[in-house]
Design a protein around this motif. Structure first.
Motif, PDB file in Angstrom:
ATOM      1  N   LEU A  52       0.551  -1.249   0.020  1.00 56.36           N
ATOM      2  CA  LEU A  52       0.069   0.032   0.159  1.00 56.36           C
ATOM      3  C   LEU A  52       0.828   1.246   0.226  1.00 56.36           C
ATOM      4  O   LEU A  52       0.508   2.175  -0.758  1.00 56.36           O
ATOM      5  CB  LEU A  52      -1.028   0.014   1.363  1.00 56.36           C
ATOM      6  CG  LEU A  52      -1.965  -0.949   1.130  1.00 56.36           C
ATOM      7  CD1 LEU A  52      -2.593  -0.999   2.550  1.00 56.36           C
ATOM      8  CD2 LEU A  52      -3.033  -0.536   0.031  1.00 56.36           C
ATOM      9  N   MET A  53       1.967   1.289   0.709  1.00 60.36           N
ATOM     10  CA  MET A  53       2.766   2.300   0.623  1.00 60.36           C
ATOM     11  C   MET A  53       3.445   2.586  -0.588  1.00 60.36           C
ATOM     12  O   MET A  53       3.445   3.905  -0.950  1.00 60.36           O
ATOM     13  CB  MET A  53       3.899   2.167   1.909  1.00 60.36           C
ATOM     14  CG  MET A  53       3.447   2.556   3.393  1.00 60.36           C
ATOM     15  SD  MET A  53       4.835   2.029   4.373  1.00 60.36           S
ATOM     16  CE  MET A  53       6.018   3.293   4.076  1.00 60.36           C
ATOM     17  N   PHE A  92       3.351   5.715  -5.748  1.00 54.83           N
ATOM     18  CA  PHE A  92       3.323   5.879  -7.197  1.00 54.83           C
ATOM     19  C   PHE A  92       2.088   6.597  -7.621  1.00 54.83           C
ATOM     20  O   PHE A  92       2.218   7.482  -8.372  1.00 54.83           O
ATOM     21  CB  PHE A  92       3.135   4.370  -7.819  1.00 54.83           C
ATOM     22  CG  PHE A  92       4.506   3.930  -8.328  1.00 54.83           C
ATOM     23  CD1 PHE A  92       4.875   4.026  -9.444  1.00 54.83           C
ATOM     24  CD2 PHE A  92       5.378   3.253  -7.532  1.00 54.83           C
ATOM     25  CE1 PHE A  92       6.087   3.798 -10.068  1.00 54.83           C
ATOM     26  CE2 PHE A  92       6.603   2.864  -7.938  1.00 54.83           C
ATOM     27  CZ  PHE A  92       6.962   3.107  -9.205  1.00 54.83           C
ATOM     28  N   ALA A  93       1.127   6.584  -6.782  1.00 55.02           N
ATOM     29  CA  ALA A  93      -0.291   7.202  -7.234  1.00 55.02           C
ATOM     30  C   ALA A  93       0.194   8.757  -6.926  1.00 55.02           C
ATOM     31  O   ALA A  93      -0.414   9.824  -7.751  1.00 55.02           O
ATOM     32  CB  ALA A  93      -1.323   6.901  -6.376  1.00 55.02           C
ATOM     33  N   GLY A  94       0.683   9.095  -5.918  1.00 56.29           N
ATOM     34  CA  GLY A  94       1.203  10.462  -5.668  1.00 56.29           C
ATOM     35  C   GLY A  94       2.154  11.012  -6.564  1.00 56.29           C
ATOM     36  O   GLY A  94       2.127  12.249  -6.863  1.00 56.29           O
ATOM     37  N   VAL A 104       0.080  11.881  -9.690  1.00 55.21           N
ATOM     38  CA  VAL A 104      -0.693  13.105  -9.310  1.00 55.21           C
ATOM     39  C   VAL A 104       0.164  14.526  -9.639  1.00 55.21           C
ATOM     40  O   VAL A 104      -0.168  15.376 -10.290  1.00 55.21           O
ATOM     41  CB  VAL A 104      -1.390  13.220  -8.145  1.00 55.21           C
ATOM     42  CG1 VAL A 104      -1.882  14.701  -7.811  1.00 55.21           C
ATOM     43  CG2 VAL A 104      -2.537  12.167  -8.266  1.00 55.21           C
ATOM     44  N   LEU A 105       1.469  14.454  -9.001  1.00 52.55           N
ATOM     45  CA  LEU A 105       2.280  15.580  -8.996  1.00 52.55           C
ATOM     46  C   LEU A 105       2.720  15.679 -10.423  1.00 52.55           C
ATOM     47  O   LEU A 105       2.756  16.917 -10.901  1.00 52.55           O
ATOM     48  CB  LEU A 105       3.799  15.207  -8.257  1.00 52.55           C
ATOM     49  CG  LEU A 105       3.519  15.416  -6.622  1.00 52.55           C
ATOM     50  CD1 LEU A 105       4.662  15.005  -6.003  1.00 52.55           C
ATOM     51  CD2 LEU A 105       3.132  16.795  -6.391  1.00 52.55           C
ATOM     52  N   LYS A 106       3.004  14.586 -11.168  1.00 52.73           N
ATOM     53  CA  LYS A 106       3.434  14.968 -12.765  1.00 52.73           C
ATOM     54  C   LYS A 106       2.429  15.556 -13.456  1.00 52.73           C
ATOM     55  O   LYS A 106       2.563  16.233 -14.366  1.00 52.73           O
ATOM     56  CB  LYS A 106       3.650  13.557 -13.551  1.00 52.73           C
ATOM     57  CG  LYS A 106       5.003  12.820 -13.054  1.00 52.73           C
ATOM     58  CD  LYS A 106       5.284  11.639 -13.878  1.00 52.73           C
ATOM     59  CE  LYS A 106       6.429  10.979 -13.723  1.00 52.73           C
ATOM     60  NZ  LYS A 106       6.763   9.756 -14.348  1.00 52.73           N
ATOM     61  N   ARG A 107       1.056  15.090 -13.157  1.00 54.52           N
ATOM     62  CA  ARG A 107      -0.008  15.710 -13.948  1.00 54.52           C
ATOM     63  C   ARG A 107      -0.564  17.089 -13.606  1.00 54.52           C
ATOM     64  O   ARG A 107      -0.756  18.022 -14.486  1.00 54.52           O
ATOM     65  CB  ARG A 107      -1.200  14.924 -13.735  1.00 54.52           C
ATOM     66  CG  ARG A 107      -2.256  15.145 -14.809  1.00 54.52           C
ATOM     67  CD  ARG A 107      -3.347  14.040 -14.547  1.00 54.52           C
ATOM     68  NE  ARG A 107      -4.462  14.550 -15.672  1.00 54.52           N
ATOM     69  CZ  ARG A 107      -5.466  13.804 -15.938  1.00 54.52           C
ATOM     70  NH1 ARG A 107      -5.491  12.531 -15.572  1.00 54.52           N
ATOM     71  NH2 ARG A 107      -6.370  14.064 -16.995  1.00 54.52           N
TER      72      ARG A 107
END
Length: 191
Positions: A173-174, A179-181, A184-187
């Motif tokens: 989960l970490m 990876f999800a964060g 989001v930062l890239k986008r």
């Protein structure tokens, strides 16, 4: 607007010998009579275009990077925990030397302990991730999440299967949240 060739150095002004090798003199702009010519490779850095698109560290660099970052982060966190513990355990009659000694001992002890643990976690994660990339022959988020699951499970395996399963789930989960964060930062965050 300035000429961009002035900043990167125009490649046409570099001398070439009869074999077509590019030669470089690091002192050409300094008007120094000492002349040393170095050969600059003319071949591309990557043989295939696909290799240049994949921006990935080698397994050795990956191992060193995650272990080092883990140890440094763990040592810093442990030192701050040790500092807090030493400040809270101060007694009213202590001299300045005793307080400083208590802080240094506590920071060193906790920093070493937590730094070593997090460094080992980084070592296991890097090894498992590089193994997954080699086994699947692809580099995507699945390798990292599975490496996080495996790292958590291996790190707590000595405490029993239930503890290993919980730690594996937390590790997966970490990594998934990281990876999800990152996506989001890239986008949404312009750099």
């Amino acid at each position: 607007m300035a000429d961009s060739s002035a900043f990167r150095g125009d490649e046409t002004d570099r001398p070439q010998d009869s074999s077509g090798r590019r030669l470089y003199n690091p002192y050409q702009d300094l008007q120094i009579p000492y002349r040393t010519l170095y050969e600059i490779p003319t071949s591309p850095e990557f043989l295939f275009q696909e290799e240049s698109l994949a921006q990935r560290r080698s397994w050795g660099e990956n191992l060193t990077y995650y272990t080092g970052i883990g140890y440094l982060a763990g040592s810093g966190a442990g030192a701050s925990i040790g500092l807090r513990r030493a400040v809270l355990s101060a007694e009213p009659g202590d001299t300045f030397k005793i307080r400083v000694n208590r802080v240094l001992n506590s920071c060193g002890q906790d920093g070493r302990r937590i730094g070593n643990r997090v460094g080992v976690i980084g070592l296991m994660y890097a090894g498992l991730e590089s193994g997954m990339v080699a086994a699947r022959n692809t580099d995507d988020w699945v390798n990292s999440v599975v490496a996080g699951l495996g790292t958590g499970a291996l790190f707590k395996a000595a405490n029993g299967p239930r503890s290993a399963a919980v730690a594996g789930a937390i590790g997966g989960l970490m990594v998934g949240a990281a990876f999800a964060g990152k996506q989001v930062l890239k986008r949404y965050v312009p750099i």
